[in-house]
Motif scaffolding. Structure first.
Motif, PDB file in Angstrom:
ATOM      1  N   ASP A   1       0.829  -1.205   0.000  1.00  0.00           N
ATOM      2  CA  ASP A   1       0.000   0.000   0.000  1.00  0.00           C
ATOM      3  C   ASP A   1       0.862   1.252   0.000  1.00  0.00           C
ATOM      4  OD1 ASP A   1      -2.302  -1.485   0.126  1.00  0.00           O
ATOM      5  OD2 ASP A   1      -2.370  -1.465   2.326  1.00  0.00           O
TER       6      ASP A   1
ATOM      7  N   SER B   1     -11.518   6.924  -0.595  1.00  0.00           N
ATOM      8  CA  SER B   1     -10.477   5.941  -0.290  1.00  0.00           C
ATOM      9  C   SER B   1     -10.973   4.535  -0.578  1.00  0.00           C
ATOM     10  CB  SER B   1     -10.055   6.062   1.177  1.00  0.00           C
ATOM     11  OG  SER B   1      -9.560   7.347   1.465  1.00  0.00           O
TER      12      SER B   1
ATOM     13  N   HIS C   1     -11.132   3.581  -4.229  1.00  0.00           N
ATOM     14  CA  HIS C   1      -9.814   3.236  -4.766  1.00  0.00           C
ATOM     15  C   HIS C   1      -9.335   1.887  -4.232  1.00  0.00           C
ATOM     16  CE1 HIS C   1      -9.652   7.518  -5.949  1.00  0.00           C
ATOM     17  NE2 HIS C   1      -8.694   7.128  -6.809  1.00  0.00           N
TER      18      HIS C   1
ATOM     19  N   GLY D   1      -8.944   1.297  -1.016  1.00  0.00           N
ATOM     20  CA  GLY D   1      -8.139   1.556   0.162  1.00  0.00           C
ATOM     21  C   GLY D   1      -8.968   1.778   1.398  1.00  0.00           C
ATOM     22  N   THR D   2      -8.314   2.336   2.432  1.00  0.00           N
ATOM     23  CA  THR D   2      -8.975   2.593   3.704  1.00  0.00           C
ATOM     24  C   THR D   2      -8.484   3.921   4.253  1.00  0.00           C
ATOM     25  OG1 THR D   2      -7.249   1.467   4.961  1.00  0.00           O
ATOM     26  CG2 THR D   2      -9.136   0.141   4.248  1.00  0.00           C
TER      27      THR D   2
ATOM     28  N   ARG E   1      -4.649   4.593   3.202  1.00  0.00           N
ATOM     29  CA  ARG E   1      -3.891   3.517   2.569  1.00  0.00           C
ATOM     30  C   ARG E   1      -4.535   3.208   1.228  1.00  0.00           C
ATOM     31  NH1 ARG E   1      -0.633   0.750   6.249  1.00  0.00           N
ATOM     32  NH2 ARG E   1      -0.957   1.356   8.421  1.00  0.00           N
ATOM     33  N   LEU E   2      -3.710   3.262   0.142  1.00  0.00           N
ATOM     34  CA  LEU E   2      -4.197   2.991  -1.204  1.00  0.00           C
ATOM     35  C   LEU E   2      -3.315   1.921  -1.826  1.00  0.00           C
ATOM     36  CD1 LEU E   2      -4.730   6.659  -2.434  1.00  0.00           C
ATOM     37  CD2 LEU E   2      -6.454   5.119  -1.506  1.00  0.00           C
ATOM     38  N   PRO E   3      -3.927   0.961  -2.519  1.00  0.00           N
ATOM     39  CA  PRO E   3      -3.122  -0.094  -3.138  1.00  0.00           C
ATOM     40  C   PRO E   3      -2.255   0.476  -4.264  1.00  0.00           C
ATOM     41  CG  PRO E   3      -5.405  -0.280  -3.815  1.00  0.00           C
ATOM     42  CD  PRO E   3      -5.372   0.766  -2.740  1.00  0.00           C
TER      43      PRO E   3
END
Length: 933
Positions: free
Chosen positions: A723, A772, A775, A777-778, A795-797
């Motif tokens: 991430d 988020s 995308h 993510g969180t 947090r994004l992949p």
């Protein structure tokens, strides 16, 4: 020879000797003569009363005022009168008569009698009549009946001449009336139908008995024609050999007759049933020891005649009923009364069936018991049906009461507590309700038992030995699986295995748990709690029908919980809506005040250049604030309706974060805040650059808003596992632990009061969360508490972007040359044209779609910017005309409408109003880059 006494001497002697009150009052209402009894009644001396009025004597006004009226009436009319009054707790009758001298009435004489005993007797009689549960009545006869006449003639004369002269209300009610006034005066045939032989027999017996009849029945009809039956006592009053009236009492036995008729029919049916069925017949000796029993007993139970003799038959009775049955039999034998008993006996296959036994003593001539004769019927089917019907009735009543509980209040916890109370003891010996908390733990909401000390024991057990969340049975298992549990008989080894210590095992034994149902309480397919029912002391077992009932209760309990939660959510939503509208009004009007205020001031005054720049900056800043609010509202609307989209591409996130930080520095510097960036030279991921910028902008803006002056805001970029991690930390007001779980809720703010320190709609973080997650993510929030700052971590992949990373580069910084601007609003058109010219574009303006089509046919343009909402023909119409003549022409939209990205897909690009100059510059740069390439 003595001379005869004169009238005066006689009268004086009479007054002296009379114990009755005798008075003479003259026309002046003064006493002229008073007897000794009269003076004694007044408590005075006779001579003291003569010549005085009653007022002068101080006699009671409540008695004497009425008597005085009677004196005056006699004096005026010259006619006698009677009067009754109470004096000193006694009742007196006054006979008043005129005393004349010649033709003139000169005085009033009064003779008084104490009638207290007679009046009291009459009152008692009236009270007895009114309150008697039996009917009391008196008949009078038009012509007295000669008692020497033939019986039939006397009977007919009673029918012809007798009528009801007096009765109490009880008699009236027997005939369907409310009071005796409605029935007194009716003739005998209206009460006693002469066409019924039994009624004539009644009167015949009355005559033959010498007019003294007791316990005789009659059949009559009430006012509605309904047949009624009475038991009568009737006594005639004869004078000189003639019967002149009759007094009587009667009791309504209609219900008794009906019951007797039902009993007769029942006995007849029973006799027929005995004849038609294979009854078991038996006899015993006088002491009740079985001597003989028919073979049907052996056929039913398998017990031989020899085994059953004496008291052997009692061994087959169900253990729960054996002692009571034996005691009942011995009591009947000792009292020599009918034995009637229903018990369960063990039959050949080992099961138990219901039997009904009856026995009666057979007596010798001397009154001693020779033997007992009995009969036993197999009533198992009927008994079970009877018990089932009774159970069904109880269940129906129980469910009705439960339904009433579920609609009585929206406080579901109180409802469930009341449900537990309702279940004990009607459904179970124990009832417990456990609710699932948000963290998954169980909270015991209610425990009920008929013994309060055991309720305390249950709570003590729960507190000292909490429910094992991994238990293989019980409440935890029901919560995990969502399936009910039912144990008709709880295995002892299961309880032993559940004990956590010897003490725990002993406490469990004290509860005497026998049978068990645990039913999940569901709210929208989720287990919200568990309803537990336990049988202990009553020593029965739950059946499948009990499980069905428990399931119905749990279903209704789930509805009650859901309704309560929906109501609470609706209340909270309504309150949130009001708070949001108030906040929205405040947030929109605050920048609008600055815009309109400076606009009016600039129109009215000429300011120095510095003030002018401040005014323009304020107007620009306020306009951007309003635009941001509107954009947030539109984004949330798209999120709610599922129309929010992203357009991911391979991008370097580092320059995006730095650019947002640079744009935020003016606001930060106004609060003397430092913005520090900790980032690698480059970090490429697949994401929507505009939405990523929106995420970072919201986080840094929040940090600036909630940070104290002279603090520091740190934005960090890095990687962790697979991430990309963007974190924004501040040294601001921080977040309290109880508030932390809600910071990403829509329209929610920690402080929503009108005097709050920080503005906003409470949408920014909700949008960050949604972007988020879109995308893949969180986002999370961390804070050590109030006053200790906060950190937001996105947090994004990263994904597989190596093959596309080379495509990431900088854009050219050139400007398009020829632009056609279309807008029906002259003011907006002028402002946008000035912005375009500022960036070096040559601009032609059109006020309608028709004018734009003509200009596009005469001149060549690199870019067309058109408003969407215009009169006659809108921007979509213009796009269709331009594309039909020049498919390569680049057309972008300018709109103030809250349209979605999908609605703008037909255009090459779009810009929202109010127009951001930087957005126009980027649009021109993109167009020039396209031309260059």
């Amino acid at each position: 020879m003595h001379a005869l006494p004169g009238d005066a001497d006689v009268f004086r002697a009479f007054l002296e000797a009379s114990r009755d009150p005798v008075y003479v009052v003259g026309r002046d209402l003064r006493y002229t003569h008073v007897s000794r009894g009269g003076a004694a009644a007044a408590g005075l001396d006779p001579q003291a009363m003569v010549g005085k009025t009653w007022q002068e004597l101080g006699l009671p006004a409540d008695v004497m005022s009425g008597l005085e009226e009677e004196w005056n009436r006699v004096l005026e009319s010259g006619r006698p009168s009677e009067h009754q009054a109470r004096f000193s707790g006694r009742t007196f009758d006054y006979f008043l008569f005129p005393i004349r001298s010649g033709d003139q009435v000169v005085a009033v004489g009064s003779i008084t009698h104490d009638v207290t005993d007679r009046v009291t007797a009459e009152e008692r009689y009236r009270s007895f009549m009114a309150n008697s549960s039996e009917g009391i009545l008196r008949f009078e006869i038009d012509e007295p009946i000669d008692t020497s006449l033939p019986v039939e003639e006397q009977v007919q004369r009673m029918f012809d001449g007798a009528w009801l002269a007096e009765c109490n209300d009880t008699v009236a009610r027997m005939y369907g009336f409310e009071s005796s006034d409605e029935i007194v005066g009716i003739r005998l045939p209206e009460m006693l139908d002469p066409g019924i032989d039994a009624n004539r027999d009644l009167l015949r017996e009355f005559v033959r008995s010498g007019y003294h009849l007791a316990g005789a029945e009659s059949a009559e009809a009430d006012r509605y024609g309904r047949r009624r039956y009475f038991v009568n006592t009737l006594n005639g009053v004869s004078e000189n050999g003639r019967m002149v009236r009759a007094w009587g009492t009667r009791r309504d036995i209609t219900e008794e007759k009906a019951a007797m008729e039902r009993l007769r029919l029942s006995e007849e049916r029973l006799q027929a049933l005995v004849q038609a069925s294979a009854q078991i017949v038996w006899t015993t000796d006088p002491e009740g020891r079985l001597e003989w029993i028919s073979p049907g007993w052996t056929d039913l139970t398998g017990q031989t005649h020899k085994e059953a003799k004496g008291t052997g038959w009692q061994e087959l009775i169900h253990p729960d009923e054996r002692a009571v049955a034996a005691e009942t039999w011995q009591k009947a034998v000792a009292a020599r009364t009918l034995f009637d008993n229903v018990v369960r006996v063990r039959v050949r296959d080992g099961s138990y069936r219901w039997i009904h036994s009856r026995a009666a003593p057979v007596f010798n001539a001397d009154g001693s018991v020779r033997e007992w004769v009995g009969a036993t019927d197999d009533i198992d089917a009927a008994r079970r049906q009877e018990l089932s019907l009774a159970a069904d009735q109880l269940r129906a009543e129980f469910i009705a009461e439960a339904n009433d509980l579920f609609v009585r209040t929206l406080d579901y916890e109180e409802t469930l507590r009341n449900l537990a109370r309702l279940c004990v003891p009607r459904l179970s010996d124990w009832c417990a309700v456990d609710m699932v908390e948000p963290d998954g733990s169980l909270r015991r909401l209610a425990v009920e038992h008929i013994d309060p000390s055991k309720v305390r024991l249950a709570f003590e057990l729960q507190e000292r030995y909490p429910t094992d969340p991994d238990a293989a049975f019980g409440v935890s298992q029901v919560v995990r699986t969502g399936k009910p549990e039912w144990m008709a008989e709880i295995p002892l080894e299961l309880l032993e295995a559940a004990a956590k210590s010897d003490e725990h095992r002993e406490l469990i034994r004290q509860l005497q748990l026998r049978s068990y149902i645990a039913m999940p309480i569901r709210v929208r397919e989720e287990v919200a709690g568990v309803l537990t029912l336990v049988i202990a002391e009553s020593k029965r077992s739950f059946t499948a029908r009990d499980v069905e009932l428990a399931e119905a209760l749990a279903l209704r309990a789930g509805h009650a919980v859901e309704n309560a939660r929906l109501y609470r959510q609706a209340v909270e939503a309504n309150r949130a809506k009001d708070d949001f509208l108030a906040t929205l009004s405040h947030e929109l009007r605050t920048p609008l005040t600055a815009i309109l205020g400076w606009a009016n001031l600039l129109r009215l005054s000429n300011f120095d250049p510095e003030t002018m720049r401040n005014a323009v900056d304020t107007i620009e800043r306020s306009s951007k604030t309003q635009a941001a609010i509107i954009d947030d509202l539109l984004d949330v609307s798209r999120i709610i309706t599922g129309k929010f989209q992203i357009n991911p591409s391979v991008i370097d996130i580092v320059p995006i974060v730095r650019n947002v930080a640079d744009l935020s520095r003016p606001a930060a510097e106004g609060k003397r805040l430092k913005i520090e960036i900790d980032a690698p030279p480059k970090l490429v991921i697949r994401a929507d650059p505009n939405r990523l910028q929106q995420i970072v902008w919201n986080l840094i803006s929040n940090a600036v808003k909630f940070s104290a002056e002279e603090g520091t805001i740190r934005a960090r970029i890095g990687t962790e596992d697979d991430d990309a991690v963007i974190s924004v930390s501040d040294s601001g007001i921080g977040i309290a632990p109880e508030i932390l779980p809600r910071v990403f809720d829509r329209f929610w703010q920690a402080d929503s009061s009108t005097n709050r320190a920080h503005g906003g709609l409470g949408l920014g973080l909700a949008i960050v969360k949604h972007l988020s997650e879109m995308h893949g993510g969180t986002v999370a929030a961390e804070s050590s508490g109030a006053g200790k700052g906060a950190t937001f971590i996105v947090r994004l992949p990263v994904g597989d972007v190596e093959s596309e990373a080379a495509a990431v580069g900088s854009t050219t910084n050139l400007s398009a040359k020829r632009v056609l601007l279309v807008d029906d609003d002259g003011g907006a058109r002028e402002v946008i044209a000035r912005m375009l010219r500022h960036y070096g574009a040559r601009v032609r303006e059109a006020s309608s779609a028709d004018d734009a089509v003509k200009l596009a046919s005469d001149e060549r343009f690199d870019l067309v910017l058109t408003d969407l909402a215009m009169p006659e023909h809108d921007g979509y119409w213009l796009l269709e005309r331009l594309r039909s003549s020049n498919p390569e022409l680049r057309v972008a939209a300018i709109t103030a409408l809250g349209v979605s990205d999908e609605q703008m897909e037909a255009f090459d690009d779009y810009v929202r109003k109010p127009v951001d100059p930087a957005r126009l510059a980027a649009l021109l740069e993109e167009e020039e880059s396209r031309i260059e390439n």
